[in-house]
Design a protein around this motif. Structure first.
Motif, PDB file in Angstrom:
ATOM      1  N   LEU A  78       2.933  42.308  10.338  1.00  0.00           N
ATOM      2  CA  LEU A  78       2.567  42.689  11.699  1.00  0.00           C
ATOM      3  C   LEU A  78       2.234  41.430  12.494  1.00  0.00           C
ATOM      4  CD1 LEU A  78       0.247  45.771  11.017  1.00  0.00           C
ATOM      5  CD2 LEU A  78       2.596  45.825  11.889  1.00  0.00           C
ATOM      6  N   LEU A  79       2.385  41.528  13.802  1.00  0.00           N
ATOM      7  CA  LEU A  79       2.066  40.412  14.691  1.00  0.00           C
ATOM      8  C   LEU A  79       0.903  40.803  15.594  1.00  0.00           C
ATOM      9  CD1 LEU A  79       5.635  39.240  15.814  1.00  0.00           C
ATOM     10  CD2 LEU A  79       4.230  38.338  13.951  1.00  0.00           C
ATOM     11  N   PHE A  80      -0.120  39.949  15.610  1.00  0.00           N
ATOM     12  CA  PHE A  80      -1.274  40.140  16.493  1.00  0.00           C
ATOM     13  C   PHE A  80      -1.126  39.194  17.678  1.00  0.00           C
ATOM     14  CE2 PHE A  80      -2.735  42.032  12.653  1.00  0.00           C
ATOM     15  CZ  PHE A  80      -3.741  42.920  12.984  1.00  0.00           C
ATOM     16  N   VAL A  96      -9.296  39.762  10.246  1.00  0.00           N
ATOM     17  CA  VAL A  96     -10.223  40.733   9.658  1.00  0.00           C
ATOM     18  C   VAL A  96     -11.239  41.189  10.699  1.00  0.00           C
ATOM     19  CG1 VAL A  96     -12.052  41.045   7.953  1.00  0.00           C
ATOM     20  CG2 VAL A  96      -9.935  39.875   7.314  1.00  0.00           C
ATOM     21  N   LYS A  97     -11.740  40.260  11.482  1.00  0.00           N
ATOM     22  CA  LYS A  97     -12.711  40.601  12.517  1.00  0.00           C
ATOM     23  C   LYS A  97     -12.090  41.516  13.568  1.00  0.00           C
ATOM     24  CE  LYS A  97     -15.801  38.491  15.932  1.00  0.00           C
ATOM     25  NZ  LYS A  97     -16.277  37.202  16.523  1.00  0.00           N
ATOM     26  N   THR A  98     -10.848  41.224  13.941  1.00  0.00           N
ATOM     27  CA  THR A  98     -10.168  42.045  14.948  1.00  0.00           C
ATOM     28  C   THR A  98      -9.905  43.452  14.429  1.00  0.00           C
ATOM     29  OG1 THR A  98      -9.095  40.081  15.881  1.00  0.00           O
ATOM     30  CG2 THR A  98      -8.109  42.214  16.393  1.00  0.00           C
ATOM     31  N   VAL A  99      -9.464  43.546  13.178  1.00  0.00           N
ATOM     32  CA  VAL A  99      -9.132  44.858  12.610  1.00  0.00           C
ATOM     33  C   VAL A  99     -10.381  45.714  12.425  1.00  0.00           C
ATOM     34  CG1 VAL A  99      -8.226  46.028  10.567  1.00  0.00           C
ATOM     35  CG2 VAL A  99      -7.034  44.031  11.495  1.00  0.00           C
ATOM     36  N   THR A 100     -11.433  45.123  11.891  1.00  0.00           N
ATOM     37  CA  THR A 100     -12.645  45.915  11.629  1.00  0.00           C
ATOM     38  C   THR A 100     -13.370  46.300  12.916  1.00  0.00           C
ATOM     39  OG1 THR A 100     -13.863  43.835  11.318  1.00  0.00           O
ATOM     40  CG2 THR A 100     -12.985  44.918   9.347  1.00  0.00           C
ATOM     41  N   ASP A 126      -1.830  28.226  28.017  1.00  0.00           N
ATOM     42  CA  ASP A 126      -2.978  29.108  28.225  1.00  0.00           C
ATOM     43  C   ASP A 126      -2.934  30.324  27.304  1.00  0.00           C
ATOM     44  OD1 ASP A 126      -3.822  27.407  30.212  1.00  0.00           O
ATOM     45  OD2 ASP A 126      -2.774  28.512  31.801  1.00  0.00           O
ATOM     46  N   ARG A 127      -1.743  30.724  26.899  1.00  0.00           N
ATOM     47  CA  ARG A 127      -1.610  31.915  26.064  1.00  0.00           C
ATOM     48  C   ARG A 127      -1.707  31.536  24.591  1.00  0.00           C
ATOM     49  NH1 ARG A 127       3.559  35.287  27.866  1.00  0.00           N
ATOM     50  NH2 ARG A 127       2.625  36.640  26.274  1.00  0.00           N
ATOM     51  N   PRO A 128      -2.528  32.228  23.827  1.00  0.00           N
ATOM     52  CA  PRO A 128      -2.631  31.924  22.393  1.00  0.00           C
ATOM     53  C   PRO A 128      -1.363  32.345  21.658  1.00  0.00           C
ATOM     54  CG  PRO A 128      -3.918  33.878  22.914  1.00  0.00           C
ATOM     55  CD  PRO A 128      -3.446  33.319  24.221  1.00  0.00           C
ATOM     56  N   ARG A 129      -1.045  31.614  20.610  1.00  0.00           N
ATOM     57  CA  ARG A 129       0.126  31.952  19.810  1.00  0.00           C
ATOM     58  C   ARG A 129      -0.141  33.219  18.995  1.00  0.00           C
ATOM     59  NH1 ARG A 129       0.710  26.906  16.193  1.00  0.00           N
ATOM     60  NH2 ARG A 129      -1.568  27.038  16.389  1.00  0.00           N
ATOM     61  N   PRO A 130       0.894  34.025  18.771  1.00  0.00           N
ATOM     62  CA  PRO A 130       0.694  35.237  17.955  1.00  0.00           C
ATOM     63  C   PRO A 130       0.385  34.879  16.506  1.00  0.00           C
ATOM     64  CG  PRO A 130       3.023  34.912  18.446  1.00  0.00           C
ATOM     65  CD  PRO A 130       2.278  33.916  19.273  1.00  0.00           C
ATOM     66  N   SER A 154      -8.291  46.124  25.566  1.00  0.00           N
ATOM     67  CA  SER A 154      -8.587  44.765  25.111  1.00  0.00           C
ATOM     68  C   SER A 154      -7.402  43.858  25.430  1.00  0.00           C
ATOM     69  CB  SER A 154      -8.878  44.751  23.609  1.00  0.00           C
ATOM     70  OG  SER A 154      -7.712  45.076  22.876  1.00  0.00           O
ATOM     71  N   ASN A 155      -7.564  42.587  25.171  1.00  0.00           N
ATOM     72  CA  ASN A 155      -6.486  41.622  25.408  1.00  0.00           C
ATOM     73  C   ASN A 155      -5.576  41.457  24.195  1.00  0.00           C
ATOM     74  OD1 ASN A 155      -7.430  41.030  28.022  1.00  0.00           O
ATOM     75  ND2 ASN A 155      -8.896  39.536  27.209  1.00  0.00           N
ATOM     76  N   VAL A 156      -5.869  42.198  23.129  1.00  0.00           N
ATOM     77  CA  VAL A 156      -5.108  42.074  21.888  1.00  0.00           C
ATOM     78  C   VAL A 156      -4.085  43.205  21.809  1.00  0.00           C
ATOM     79  CG1 VAL A 156      -5.237  41.993  19.368  1.00  0.00           C
ATOM     80  CG2 VAL A 156      -7.084  41.014  20.750  1.00  0.00           C
ATOM     81  N   THR A 157      -2.877  42.859  21.407  1.00  0.00           N
ATOM     82  CA  THR A 157      -1.824  43.851  21.179  1.00  0.00           C
ATOM     83  C   THR A 157      -1.229  43.636  19.793  1.00  0.00           C
ATOM     84  OG1 THR A 157      -0.159  42.427  22.214  1.00  0.00           O
ATOM     85  CG2 THR A 157      -1.242  44.067  23.620  1.00  0.00           C
ATOM     86  N   LEU A 158      -0.561  44.666  19.306  1.00  0.00           N
ATOM     87  CA  LEU A 158      -0.001  44.646  17.959  1.00  0.00           C
ATOM     88  C   LEU A 158       1.480  45.024  18.033  1.00  0.00           C
ATOM     89  CD1 LEU A 158      -1.090  44.184  15.061  1.00  0.00           C
ATOM     90  CD2 LEU A 158      -1.376  46.658  14.871  1.00  0.00           C
ATOM     91  N   SER A 159       2.301  44.319  17.277  1.00  0.00           N
ATOM     92  CA  SER A 159       3.735  44.620  17.268  1.00  0.00           C
ATOM     93  C   SER A 159       4.302  44.385  15.879  1.00  0.00           C
ATOM     94  CB  SER A 159       4.490  43.754  18.287  1.00  0.00           C
ATOM     95  OG  SER A 159       4.506  42.393  17.879  1.00  0.00           O
TER      96      SER A 159
END
Length: 277
Positions: A78-80, A96-100, A126-130, A154-159
């Motif tokens: 998976l890609l965060f 782990v912090k993001t998932v929990t 400016d954009r963090p790497r996946p 949130s600013n986090v997406t999953l693909s």
């Protein structure tokens, strides 16, 4: 021709057809007319283009099989996207912090991660790497994937980690059907059409069959209908529209190089055309 026909049979069929055609010219007792040459050329062109389409289909089949195998190897990945990036970070701990916290899965731990790293080179963007995450267990991977709705707001997406052909097909599908009507699951692209029907595709060719690109209009049939009957052998090719003429000349060049002995046959055809005039 069957797209799965062995390449050796396709080549042998082409050689047999050429041998048969040349033999018919050598034993012919009547002078060859321009009309006969044009008809023979049309038959040869049709057969040659059929061979090329068969070869193209075989390449597509092989590419599809390779893509399917590659997608299977990415099943647990998976890609965060959007996870803040800091210097000397521990990407596994960030995941782990993001998932929990965000996905509400307290049982997820670092021991369930077999591979975890940022994708691409570090830069000053400016954009963090996946973050690429490979989970050891498919069940846990699916639990994380289906909990992605908790990331809303949130600013986090999953693909999913799609192969390049599937990624291009997915992005094109979103442009044609809308973002809300397209999603992926287990490496497959799911689409909801304007009529509400659901479709599952894996490639851009399947997407084009479902909905051709905007502005795509086949022009070859209409152009061919406007071609005048050839007055001499050269007009069989050069009387075609520019795009079709280039395609036919390319086919002639490739077939001539492949057979190697096409020169004498071409000279005999040209000489008989001159004699018949």
């Amino acid at each position: 021709m069957d797209g799965r026909q062995p390449l050796s049979e396709v080549i042998q069929s082409l050689h047999d057809r050429m041998t048969q055609f040349e033999g018919a010219l050598l034993i012919s007792a009547t002078p060859t007319t321009v009309e006969a040459i044009a008809a023979d050329y049309a038959a040869f062109k049709s057969f040659t283009l059929g061979v090329l389409k068969t070869l193209q289909r075989q390449v597509e089949i092989l590419a599809g099989d390779a893509d399917q195998l590659e997608m299977r190897s990415r099943r647990k990945i998976l890609l965060f996207h959007g996870v803040p990036e800091v210097s000397k970070e521990d990407t596994a701990s960030l995941v782990v912090k993001t998932v929990t916290a965000n996905l509400k899965l307290p049982d997820f731990t670092g021991a369930q991660i077999s591979r975890c790293h940022r994708m691409g080179r570090a830069g000053n963007g400016d954009r963090p790497r996946p973050i690429l995450v490979k989970v050891r267990d498919v069940v846990m991977r699916d639990s994380v994937w289906f909990a992605k709705t908790n990331l809303k707001g949130s600013n986090v997406t999953l693909s999913e980690f799609l192969t390049r052909p599937r990624h291009l097909a997915f992005m094109s599908a979103r442009e044609r059907f809308g973002v809300k009507n397209c999603w992926t699951k287990d490496g497959h692209i799911h689409i909801v059409g304007p009529d509400g029907a659901r479709h599952r595709i894996c490639s851009l060719s399947e997407l084009n069959e479902l909905l051709p690109p905007e502005g795509h209009k086949p022009t070859a049939p209409a152009a061919l209908q406007k071609i005048k009957p050839p007055e001499h052998l050269g007009e069989v090719v050069h009387g075609l529209p520019l795009a079709l003429r280039q395609r036919v000349e390319l086919v002639q060049h490739e077939v001539g190089d492949g057979l190697g002995d096409g020169g004498p046959l071409e000279r005999r055809l040209a000489q008989r055309a001159l004699d018949a005039r």
